[in-house]
Design a protein around this motif. Structure first.
Motif, PDB file in Angstrom:
ATOM      1  N   UNK A  24     -13.309  -9.867  11.687  1.00 20.80           N
ATOM      2  CA  UNK A  24     -12.072  -9.086  11.564  1.00 20.80           C
ATOM      3  C   UNK A  24     -12.389  -7.634  11.282  1.00 20.80           C
ATOM      4  N   UNK A  25     -11.856  -6.744  12.094  1.00 20.63           N
ATOM      5  CA  UNK A  25     -12.077  -5.305  11.893  1.00 20.63           C
ATOM      6  C   UNK A  25     -10.753  -4.578  12.030  1.00 20.63           C
ATOM      7  N   UNK A  26      -9.857  -4.688  11.062  1.00 19.86           N
ATOM      8  CA  UNK A  26      -8.543  -4.071  11.172  1.00 19.86           C
ATOM      9  C   UNK A  26      -8.612  -2.559  11.135  1.00 19.86           C
ATOM     10  N   UNK A  27      -7.649  -1.938  11.795  1.00 16.78           N
ATOM     11  CA  UNK A  27      -7.520  -0.490  11.747  1.00 16.78           C
ATOM     12  C   UNK A  27      -7.155  -0.052  10.352  1.00 16.78           C
ATOM     13  N   UNK A  28      -7.856   0.937   9.778  1.00 20.89           N
ATOM     14  CA  UNK A  28      -7.461   1.405   8.442  1.00 20.89           C
ATOM     15  C   UNK A  28      -6.118   2.089   8.492  1.00 20.89           C
ATOM     16  N   UNK A  29      -5.428   2.082   7.359  1.00 18.43           N
ATOM     17  CA  UNK A  29      -4.156   2.769   7.294  1.00 18.43           C
ATOM     18  C   UNK A  29      -4.349   4.255   7.523  1.00 18.43           C
ATOM     19  N   UNK A  63      10.034   6.374   5.931  1.00 21.42           N
ATOM     20  CA  UNK A  63       9.077   5.580   6.700  1.00 21.42           C
ATOM     21  C   UNK A  63       7.701   6.230   6.663  1.00 21.42           C
ATOM     22  N   UNK A  64       7.671   7.556   6.789  1.00 22.44           N
ATOM     23  CA  UNK A  64       6.391   8.266   6.719  1.00 22.44           C
ATOM     24  C   UNK A  64       5.859   8.277   5.288  1.00 22.44           C
ATOM     25  N   UNK A  65       6.730   8.495   4.315  1.00 23.20           N
ATOM     26  CA  UNK A  65       6.315   8.511   2.912  1.00 23.20           C
ATOM     27  C   UNK A  65       5.651   7.198   2.516  1.00 23.20           C
ATOM     28  N   UNK A  66       6.189   6.087   2.971  1.00 22.97           N
ATOM     29  CA  UNK A  66       5.668   4.784   2.577  1.00 22.97           C
ATOM     30  C   UNK A  66       4.511   4.306   3.451  1.00 22.97           C
ATOM     31  N   UNK A  67       4.134   5.087   4.465  1.00 28.39           N
ATOM     32  CA  UNK A  67       2.998   4.741   5.296  1.00 28.39           C
ATOM     33  C   UNK A  67       3.306   3.839   6.468  1.00 28.39           C
ATOM     34  N   UNK A  68       4.591   3.697   6.820  1.00 27.48           N
ATOM     35  CA  UNK A  68       4.967   2.839   7.935  1.00 27.48           C
ATOM     36  C   UNK A  68       5.189   3.616   9.232  1.00 27.48           C
ATOM     37  N   UNK A  91       0.806  -1.213   0.000  1.00 29.62           N
ATOM     38  CA  UNK A  91       0.000   0.000   0.000  1.00 29.62           C
ATOM     39  C   UNK A  91       0.844   1.270   0.000  1.00 29.62           C
ATOM     40  N   UNK A  92       2.153   1.132  -0.126  1.00 28.55           N
ATOM     41  CA  UNK A  92       3.030   2.291  -0.268  1.00 28.55           C
ATOM     42  C   UNK A  92       2.814   2.928  -1.645  1.00 28.55           C
ATOM     43  N   UNK A  93       3.126   4.211  -1.791  1.00 31.02           N
ATOM     44  CA  UNK A  93       2.913   4.874  -3.086  1.00 31.02           C
ATOM     45  C   UNK A  93       3.670   4.199  -4.222  1.00 31.02           C
ATOM     46  N   UNK A  94       3.006   4.091  -5.365  1.00 24.74           N
ATOM     47  CA  UNK A  94       3.647   3.532  -6.548  1.00 24.74           C
ATOM     48  C   UNK A  94       4.241   2.166  -6.293  1.00 24.74           C
ATOM     49  N   UNK A  95       5.506   2.004  -6.691  1.00 22.22           N
ATOM     50  CA  UNK A  95       6.206   0.739  -6.524  1.00 22.22           C
ATOM     51  C   UNK A  95       7.274   0.807  -5.428  1.00 22.22           C
ATOM     52  N   UNK A  96       7.161   1.803  -4.543  1.00 22.03           N
ATOM     53  CA  UNK A  96       8.162   1.931  -3.486  1.00 22.03           C
ATOM     54  C   UNK A  96       8.188   0.696  -2.590  1.00 22.03           C
ATOM     55  N   UNK A  97       7.003   0.181  -2.279  1.00 17.81           N
ATOM     56  CA  UNK A  97       6.947  -0.990  -1.428  1.00 17.81           C
ATOM     57  C   UNK A  97       7.541  -2.218  -2.085  1.00 17.81           C
ATOM     58  N   UNK A  98       7.331  -2.364  -3.385  1.00 16.76           N
ATOM     59  CA  UNK A  98       7.920  -3.485  -4.111  1.00 16.76           C
ATOM     60  C   UNK A  98       9.446  -3.402  -4.053  1.00 16.76           C
ATOM     61  N   UNK A  99       9.966  -2.213  -4.259  1.00 12.48           N
ATOM     62  CA  UNK A  99      11.408  -1.987  -4.195  1.00 12.48           C
ATOM     63  C   UNK A  99      11.961  -2.371  -2.821  1.00 12.48           C
ATOM     64  N   UNK A 100      11.316  -1.920  -1.756  1.00  5.07           N
ATOM     65  CA  UNK A 100      11.808  -2.199  -0.412  1.00  5.07           C
ATOM     66  C   UNK A 100      11.665  -3.681  -0.064  1.00  5.07           C
ATOM     67  N   UNK A 101      10.591  -4.315  -0.535  1.00  6.54           N
ATOM     68  CA  UNK A 101      10.387  -5.727  -0.242  1.00  6.54           C
ATOM     69  C   UNK A 101      11.407  -6.609  -0.946  1.00  6.54           C
ATOM     70  N   UNK A 102      11.694  -6.314  -2.208  1.00 12.66           N
ATOM     71  CA  UNK A 102      12.616  -7.155  -2.968  1.00 12.66           C
ATOM     72  C   UNK A 102      14.075  -6.939  -2.561  1.00 12.66           C
ATOM     73  N   UNK A 103      14.459  -5.694  -2.363  1.00 10.00           N
ATOM     74  CA  UNK A 103      15.863  -5.412  -2.050  1.00 10.00           C
ATOM     75  C   UNK A 103      16.192  -5.599  -0.574  1.00 10.00           C
ATOM     76  N   UNK A 104      15.202  -5.381   0.307  1.00 13.52           N
ATOM     77  CA  UNK A 104      15.484  -5.356   1.734  1.00 13.52           C
ATOM     78  C   UNK A 104      16.247  -4.115   2.149  1.00 13.52           C
ATOM     79  N   UNK A 105      16.206  -3.066   1.329  1.00  9.53           N
ATOM     80  CA  UNK A 105      16.977  -1.845   1.590  1.00  9.53           C
ATOM     81  C   UNK A 105      16.531  -1.158   2.873  1.00  9.53           C
ATOM     82  N   UNK A 106      17.483  -0.566   3.578  1.00 11.67           N
ATOM     83  CA  UNK A 106      17.176   0.208   4.768  1.00 11.67           C
ATOM     84  C   UNK A 106      16.681   1.603   4.374  1.00 11.67           C
ATOM     85  N   UNK A 107      15.831   2.168   5.222  1.00 13.13           N
ATOM     86  CA  UNK A 107      15.338   3.524   4.983  1.00 13.13           C
ATOM     87  C   UNK A 107      15.111   4.221   6.317  1.00 13.13           C
TER      88      UNK A 107
END
Length: 358
Positions: A352-357, A178-183, A157-173
């Protein structure tokens, strides 16, 4: 038992209850016992009218939590039958879901290193504080594993493909990203955290935050968004690598080289998990998916080999099997998402009633 021997310190000051992860020599890595202690404390505080806010912090100077106790996972996958690791994840993922829907403010101090399981006990909270020392990552592909603890839900749910990039590379940020990506939600200077903790014990949450929240420092990902979005929109990991190498930006080429050091199987399963998570509507559904993926990973050679190379022997030269992306078939990937022979996590459902982002 002395406080030094307790893996989780449970205290209350004023209206604030506090959980302190207390394994500083292990960078507060989570084990099964700690998950149970945290869950027990949340149960007690949920119905205590004197507690209005819960705060989670990490002992020591290095960070909140470096992740789960992957040495134990390694030993169980190599020498056992995987049931101990599966039981740990079962309770850990239930805890992640509980944090997301906890009825009282859950404030996470994400100071220093916050990785893997540390993301799970912080980034699902209702108030997530980062500092100039924050270093976050979901580094699982480097150990032959796939982002879990709800990480694929958050990153999908991060903007664009930022989350895909972080998930595949495991890059630190850091904090800004962290705020930009919603974490994360707010920036507070690390030397102001003690004062914020004091204010949370005595003041309304909004007032306490207003006294300490500061402007967010600029991150790095926004400037890289053009090539990240363009390259990671590809349909396969092979094509992502090709686009990165052909793009022309030195950072893109370097990223391709990083990806080629990761487990080929983990990369392909991670991409599939992120894409599937985008189509799921709740955190609980995504955790159910992650549990299947994690348990299936216990039966593959890359998880044991990755932890051996990075954590046990530290030679940093894992021998992945299969060794290349083309050798990992679609069937190999699909297997990770198939029903388990053992009980499922079964978190998702009408209750299930999860907190919205935020």
């Amino acid at each position: 038992m002395t406080d030094a021997a307790r893996p989780v310190l449970v205290t209350t000051t004023g209206q604030a209850a506090r959980l302190t992860l207390n394994r500083p020599r292990a960078l507060n890595a989570l084990d099964h016992t700690m998950v149970g202690l945290i869950d027990d404390a949340l149960t007690a505080w949920e119905h205590d009218p004197a507690v209005t806010v819960v705060v989670v912090t990490g002992a020591g100077e290095r960070g909140l939590c470096a992740g789960g106790d992957i040495r134990a996972v390694h030993d169980d996958a190599r020498d056992g039958d995987g049931t101990a690791a599966a039981a740990f994840w079962y309770d850990e993922y239930h805890l992640n879901a509980r944090i997301a829907r906890y009825p009282k403010p859950y404030v996470a101090f994400m100071d220093g290193i916050v990785m893997g399981g540390g993301v799970g006990i912080s980034a699902h909270g209702s108030v997530r504080i980062v500092t100039e020392r924050t270093r976050m990552a979901m580094p699982e592909t480097g150990i032959g594993f796939v982002p879990d603890v709800g990480g694929t839900y958050l990153l999908s749910r991060a903007p664009g493909e930022l989350g895909t990039h972080l998930a595949l590379t495991g890059a630190q940020f850091g904090a800004g990203d962290a705020v930009l990506t919603g974490l994360a939600d707010h920036f507070v200077a690390s030397d102001a955290l003690d004062a914020l903790l004091d204010d949370l014990a005595a003041r309304p949450l909004a007032d306490a935050l207003a006294r300490h929240v500061r402007p967010l420092p600029e991150g790095e990902l926004a400037a890289r968004r053009e090539w990240i979005d363009a390259c990671y929109a590809a349909d396969s990991v092979e094509e992502i690598v090709e686009r990165l190498l052909a793009h022309g930006d030195p950072d893109a080429k370097e990223t391709a080289e990083v990806l080629l050091t990761r487990s080929p199987t983990a990369l392909k399963v991670t991409l599939a998990a992120i894409r599937r998570a985008r189509r799921l509507t709740t955190l609980e559904q995504t955790l159910d998916q992650e549990y299947r993926v994690s348990c299936h990973a216990l039966t593959t050679p890359d998880l044991v080999e990755g932890i051996r190379a990075q954590i046990i022997d530290k030679d940093r030269h894992p021998r992945w099997h299969p060794a290349s992306l083309p050798e990992v078939s679609a069937t190999d990937v699909t297997r990770f998402f198939t029903p388990l022979p053992t009980p499922e996590l079964s978190l998702s459902g009408p209750e299930s009633t999860p907190k919205p982002l935020p």
